[in-house]
Design an enzyme around this catalytic site. Sequence first.
Site, mmCIF file in Angstrom:
data_model
loop_
_atom_site.group_PDB
_atom_site.id
_atom_site.type_symbol
_atom_site.label_atom_id
_atom_site.label_comp_id
_atom_site.label_asym_id
_atom_site.label_seq_id
_atom_site.Cartn_x
_atom_site.Cartn_y
_atom_site.Cartn_z
ATOM 1 N N GLU A 103 4.677 -9.438 14.343
ATOM 2 C CA GLU A 103 4.097 -10.574 15.078
ATOM 3 C C GLU A 103 5.018 -11.079 16.183
ATOM 4 O O GLU A 103 5.526 -12.191 16.114
ATOM 5 C CB GLU A 103 3.745 -11.716 14.119
ATOM 6 C CG GLU A 103 2.592 -11.399 13.209
ATOM 7 C CD GLU A 103 2.218 -12.575 12.298
ATOM 8 O OE1 GLU A 103 3.081 -13.434 12.084
ATOM 9 O OE2 GLU A 103 1.083 -12.611 11.817
ATOM 10 N N GLU A 150 -3.324 -7.567 8.481
ATOM 11 C CA GLU A 150 -3.186 -8.687 7.549
ATOM 12 C C GLU A 150 -4.518 -9.422 7.517
ATOM 13 O O GLU A 150 -4.934 -10.002 8.514
ATOM 14 C CB GLU A 150 -2.069 -9.652 7.986
ATOM 15 C CG GLU A 150 -0.684 -9.019 8.043
ATOM 16 C CD GLU A 150 0.429 -10.026 8.369
ATOM 17 O OE1 GLU A 150 0.162 -11.244 8.338
ATOM 18 O OE2 GLU A 150 1.550 -9.589 8.664
HETATM 19 ZN ZN ZN Z 1 2.943 -15.411 11.832
#
Ligand code: ZN
Lengths: 648, 648, 648
Positions: free
Chosen positions: C142, C314
């Site tokens: 991320e 995710e």
């Molecule tokens: Zn995050």
Amino acid sequence: MRLGVCYYPEHWPQANWAADARHMAETGITRVRIGEFAWSRVEPEPGRFDWGWLDKAIEVLHDAGLGVILGTPTATPPKWLVDQMPDMVAVDEQGRKRGFGSRRHYCFSHPGYREQAGRITRAYAERYGNHPAVIMWQTDNEYGCHDTVISYSDAARLAFRDWLSDRYKTIDALNSAWGNVFWSMEYRSFDEVDLPNLAVTEANPAHWLAFRRFSSDQVVAFDRAQVDILRQLSPGRDVMHNAMGFYTDYDHHDLGRQLDCVMWDSYPLGFLEMFRFSDADKRDYVRQGHPDIAAFHHDLYRGCAADGRWGVIEQQPGPVNWARNNPAPLPGMVRLWTLEAMAHGAELVSYFRWRQALFAQEQMHAGLLRPDGKAAPGLGEAAQASADIAAIQGSGELPNAEPVKEAAIIFSYESEWVTATQPQGEDLSALWANFTAYTQLRKLGLNVDIVAPGTDLSGYAMVVLPCLPIVADGLAEQLASFSGQIIIGPRSGSKTAEFSIPDNLALGPLQAIFPAQVSRSESLRAGVTHQGDGWAITRWLDHLESDAERELVSDDGMVACWKSANVRYCATWPEGEVMAVIAARAAHDAGLAAVPLPEGMRLRKAGKLSFLFNYRAESQAIPEALQGQMVLGDRLLPAAGIAVLRTV
Amino acid sequence: MRLGVCYYPEHWPQANWAADARHMAETGITRVRIGEFAWSRVEPEPGRFDWGWLDKAIEVLHDAGLGVILGTPTATPPKWLVDQMPDMVAVDEQGRKRGFGSRRHYCFSHPGYREQAGRITRAYAERYGNHPAVIMWQTDNEYGCHDTVISYSDAARLAFRDWLSDRYKTIDALNSAWGNVFWSMEYRSFDEVDLPNLAVTEANPAHWLAFRRFSSDQVVAFDRAQVDILRQLSPGRDVMHNAMGFYTDYDHHDLGRQLDCVMWDSYPLGFLEMFRFSDADKRDYVRQGHPDIAAFHHDLYRGCAADGRWGVIEQQPGPVNWARNNPAPLPGMVRLWTLEAMAHGAELVSYFRWRQALFAQEQMHAGLLRPDGKAAPGLGEAAQASADIAAIQGSGELPNAEPVKEAAIIFSYESEWVTATQPQGEDLSALWANFTAYTQLRKLGLNVDIVAPGTDLSGYAMVVLPCLPIVADGLAEQLASFSGQIIIGPRSGSKTAEFSIPDNLALGPLQAIFPAQVSRSESLRAGVTHQGDGWAITRWLDHLESDAERELVSDDGMVACWKSANVRYCATWPEGEVMAVIAARAAHDAGLAAVPLPEGMRLRKAGKLSFLFNYRAESQAIPEALQGQMVLGDRLLPAAGIAVLRTV
Amino acid sequence: MRLGVCYYPEHWPQANWAADARHMAETGITRVRIGEFAWSRVEPEPGRFDWGWLDKAIEVLHDAGLGVILGTPTATPPKWLVDQMPDMVAVDEQGRKRGFGSRRHYCFSHPGYREQAGRITRAYAERYGNHPAVIMWQTDNEYGCHDTVISYSDAARLAFRDWLSDRYKTIDALNSAWGNVFWSMEYRSFDEVDLPNLAVTEANPAHWLAFRRFSSDQVVAFDRAQVDILRQLSPGRDVMHNAMGFYTDYDHHDLGRQLDCVMWDSYPLGFLEMFRFSDADKRDYVRQGHPDIAAFHHDLYRGCAADGRWGVIEQQPGPVNWARNNPAPLPGMVRLWTLEAMAHGAELVSYFRWRQALFAQEQMHAGLLRPDGKAAPGLGEAAQASADIAAIQGSGELPNAEPVKEAAIIFSYESEWVTATQPQGEDLSALWANFTAYTQLRKLGLNVDIVAPGTDLSGYAMVVLPCLPIVADGLAEQLASFSGQIIIGPRSGSKTAEFSIPDNLALGPLQAIFPAQVSRSESLRAGVTHQGDGWAITRWLDHLESDAERELVSDDGMVACWKSANVRYCATWPEGEVMAVIAARAAHDAGLAAVPLPEGMRLRKAGKLSFLFNYRAESQAIPEALQGQMVLGDRLLPAAGIAVLRTV
Ligand SMILES: [Zn+2]
Ligand SMILES: [Zn+2]
Ligand SMILES: [Zn+2]
């Protein structure tokens, strides 16, 4: 009244300049402000000056018959200067340096920058001080813009200590004046005194007040240095500075005293969006601005000017770029704003800016021209205003010749410093108490002047002190000999000059004109009220020990207004209906012919002329009580409409 | 119960002192707190002491028959001390030094300041430790005021590493306890551990919890040093400290354990305005304060005191200066607050302050006297309270003689540290869960004690754990042997002592008394509810795997309350109607005679006396269910009215 | 489409691993992501590697038949590395270092950290690059999470100067491009240029835009270094990175170009709570998420992937821990989200995480398993989804085989940088203009692709530019040859590549396809509208000089939509009813069969399959207009229900 415009020749090819100048003149413009952000073009490297382009620009404007207002460029020191003296920048309340990259990146207390500001001012003045085109100077630009008056730099700390030493002479005197015995805040020497920021909790309010006074004095001294140079090297020219709206971080009365003329920058739509107006006002006047924004500042800054000379040096001509939302003015508003300044006695209304920039921070700020050089809507309104001015002046009445004095508001900048330091209730501000009181007076059709304490009050029928915590020496005596009606607002006389409570409690020195002591004050959260008959006590309530008459009493027995002889005490916050009732009673007792105006209509009397302005987006008729010969417009005012009547 | 007052002789001419002392005594006051901010007057220069004025002040008070409570001045070190050790100040979460200019400008972890605090405490104690007038000491003033417990200074970082090393012995133990394998947060030595602020995003909650525990321990240790000096040099005198309201940054149970008496500073109107009350409460109780503010703290701090000795050392006597808005108390409230403290067993109520200061930060804070020395409204109410106290004591019943035990709330300061670190939902706070649960119990007319985990529970019919994430060793066993009714609130038992999830999930150790696992928890934004019959699930919902009875089920099948034997589990946030229903059922099952009280009326039983307090601004009658002989007042309580009944 | 899961073997005893792996496989999972936060376990001390545990973990997963996606651990450098290079951390806009204690504590511009990131990537790749279990790599984690793309460090400043020098070659070119003549902002060399933060007021928007571009380029270059190492040392494996939601600080089109596959992290409930949705949406979809959150990102990131390969790495499986409030998904939503990704063409949906952690920052984040290892509600839904996928794939239709092209939205990351730097009106964001336009298209039942400028548009019936201030070279020409319907939104074409106003004003280059100039733009505060027939102009209004048809005109004469040939110009903010009307007209003109869907129902067509998703908490029937053979579900969709139809 003349029309002007702000112009940045350095942003456009030289080839455009002559046509621009001609176009200005055709629009009725006779004054052009230039040069105030051009340091990097005038002095591209330390000590190397490039005057050629500016010589040319001034010449071109001169050739078109335009008078030049030249600004010193000290609001925008170039990067090379900041790199030479990295500590010249201001420091914010959190201790962060406020660096290069926009403008106003300097601390008023930095000796090195003061010297540089003098040097560049001198260079400008030596070059153009006697140029026939140059008829006025502007010092710097908008002192204080972007919150730059108050700096927490090392330079400020050192200068503050000197200032304190000058004011108090001994550290014991300072300790005693501030009450530093409280919380063991006593100092042993001036060198122990720091700035009031970053204390664990709030610093002593007396410490803050001294620092606010010091900070204001630094601005005035910075400006003074430029004024002195310009007066010496450019004899016969006026010097002015451009003030902002709803801004109080320096004392404009002090600054005005050393200038020939006070100008201000009028952005009614931006101010409406960004300042403390109700959601309803922000919606209803979204394209007009609240009807008192412009007039309040006209009347305030006229009162700051040494000889009453003032004007608007930046007038919003369309949408701006800096408010949270940026709508376009209703068609007609640019003309309305222009003529309203005339009605209040301006000598100049100058639009900001001639042509919308293609680049950088203000690219979304409208000009009279669009970025592509075609006419923006403001241009036609400026031309129309020019014709209107001629028509009004042709009526044989000069608006400024014979001032019509009715009500005077007494305002001091210190008042706002006191309430900002110690509001004691949410959003309670002396400045805004003055604004809301002004609004209620204006809704009665009264002419209102906003004056400094000490101003001669002869000729007025009514004096209002909406919120004046510190009462200067002599004011109580002056008011005692005033025979008209007086309204005193809450917190007035509640503080000594050193921000303590007077030994005799509030109203302090004003007890000489009103027999009362404030035994207790309370602030009330929104929604907590004491209802009266068509009015309410809100936000603030002073409880008085007094034999005065209880003129307005709420249903639950609280006194909103006390009266003794020719003086009323407004014990609640001076706004809304309760202030309307008090103002109307005082006006009646003063023998003033109040003319309650329709919502959004405003009146200004100048000599035999009565100017009427309709801020509503719908048409409205002039009240029957107002009669006279139509100089401009009709009795039915359209949206954004104007009428001028001549009393016969 | 005695009355007292806070007094600052150093703020007033010596000539006033004797008259002030006489005036206090006439009002019924027998205790005076002085000295706690006077360091700069006692030691105006390093090592040079000026005791003369303080000797005199104590003598004058003594002569008037007043007992002196003397404060050590460590909350306000003078400027010369800060200049000697500039790093003695606390550092805020953003890394900024919190400097001189107000008060509490020190870091609890700074060794140099600890030494200085000991030195000045010793100097005070040596001078006055055996003075007959001095009957009690106050250490420092309001530890933690202005957010000063938690400091991110270098001194704190070094001390924290030592503290960690003491607690965990090896760095591997720390890594394992905190779960530092997560996100590669593992340390190789204690010297690698920094403070948890200024991480990119939130630090490990276990890191925060350790830092909160450390910070609390530093306060307790700082205080301990003073307590030890005072006990040694001033034998026979009590030592107390003054706690604040709605404040949890240090563990008051720990502090209370080393004091003779816990006092607190009660400002109901300021607390109402500044803390988490609804807009409706802030409007309806604007001049009274929410009816549980004072009582909650009385019951909380009584539970913090080693021997149950407590009092109010600062009682609001009129408008204060530090809330967003500062209204005046309804007439009668100063008396009501005073007598309510008596009903809850206080040994002292002391007003803050005697006379409103003319200068500095608190000049807008009311006293019993106005700044000009005349009586403020609070003075008459204090005198009335003095007479009332005499009347009640004359009834033959001592309020504190025979405690009436009904419900006990178990609260730990760690609970609030857990929910503040990991709220998981908006505004979810263990402290406020305790407050709202307390409110619902009190509305049933119950006596409520707020106690630390481990407190003996014998005598209570009911125990409530509104929100106790970390369950101390032994508590589950203790509760298992408790035969009364138990209410367990959400998140209780959901964390280990090191801020991880118990292996057996929540309720962790409490599964010993309630057969359930929390399989999932969710937080709900405002407006998202599961409606039940006259109540609703709001803000939080624990889903349980359990064979317990589903006592309260919402229309859409969610369980708000589970029941097993004598234990209920409140699966939603313990406030409002749902908590009212659960509390009423538990009280009924516990055999307690609940007396639902009218809105704003509160009851406290003490021995055979029942005290009733009307917080409403309108009169209200005592419920018929309450009968007895009138000791004070009438069955119709006026606004801010009080009645005392004696059970026959 | 495959199912996967994120797993942290380092958090659990080795004894659990084999059972975990078996359990995953039984659930239908075939991919496992591991390793991305494990630096401190792999290299516990500088240069000392501990591979044993990771070798074992990979082996265990491999043995269970699971493919491993291995993450490089560069998002979590260990403390010893930070202590070696304390200046490796990012610096925030206020100048504070963003230190160790959580994750992402590095500055993308720091050369030392870039070297270390390469070193650890190489170590991972050398060890596992040819391991048969490892089938894909994730670089870092991320990028940009916790606001970490933009750093104001010294390293960033130096790198920025280099970047500027590369881009502009000479400082004069930079001064000219940025318009630095404005406010004397001209530089004499690249070494004079600082970062745009901490200027007194806003810095030049061109300065900001350059800094945003630079910051994005640093991320791409940082990633590139890892990609190159992985491609070299791990031949035949895919490399991907996981993007976040509603995140634009780096240019995902640029990043996607160098990856094999773009993955993203889908947390619909957290995003609903934290981003710009109405209170009504936040209430109505509290347990489902707004019905366009997931799909918008599916369609956006598919457009970022070089070859259209994308997935969800995710997937929220239950309540999360990081939103303001954290409710649980409605039963069925985990399955719905999974199948919706399939409908949009994902190659993988991987749940985050396998088992809820017992400790540290994410202990309140749900997993497929509870912290005690028992099944959480998400597990059953994942298993169900696995069965559903098999059923759908068994229908003989591969969803991804034959893309159904209808409408394309053209979005650039620079758009958002422009509107974030210069919103000109409250909350006006290009990203959200794209989202709200997307919503209106989707409510018509259209398939929408979100593509970068320059993407081949053949096959689409309709192209929408919701807000594209900077129009890349060639786009106007490309659109001129597009024969479908085009909708251009406000501010499109209003800026040059250097953030100035085009000489020909907006629409700039788009004037080639739409004959109009924007003569004036205004932003409107909430509540200020121009009402039309079932729609309104809100928030923004472009005034055009144009001969185009005025298609939608408000009651007071303002033009909301202009039309010329196949192009419409939406002159107000592209959201709500006005955008619905414009989208419906354009779809009709484009010959698309719009199927207006019930509130909260969404449709995605893939080959011959039509997927229907009911985001409402009540059941709803599929519109009659949609017919086909039921592959999955029924025509009455329950709450959180899914149906798949096959067109015959
Ligand atoms: Zn995050
Ligand atoms: Zn300005
Ligand atoms: Zn305090």
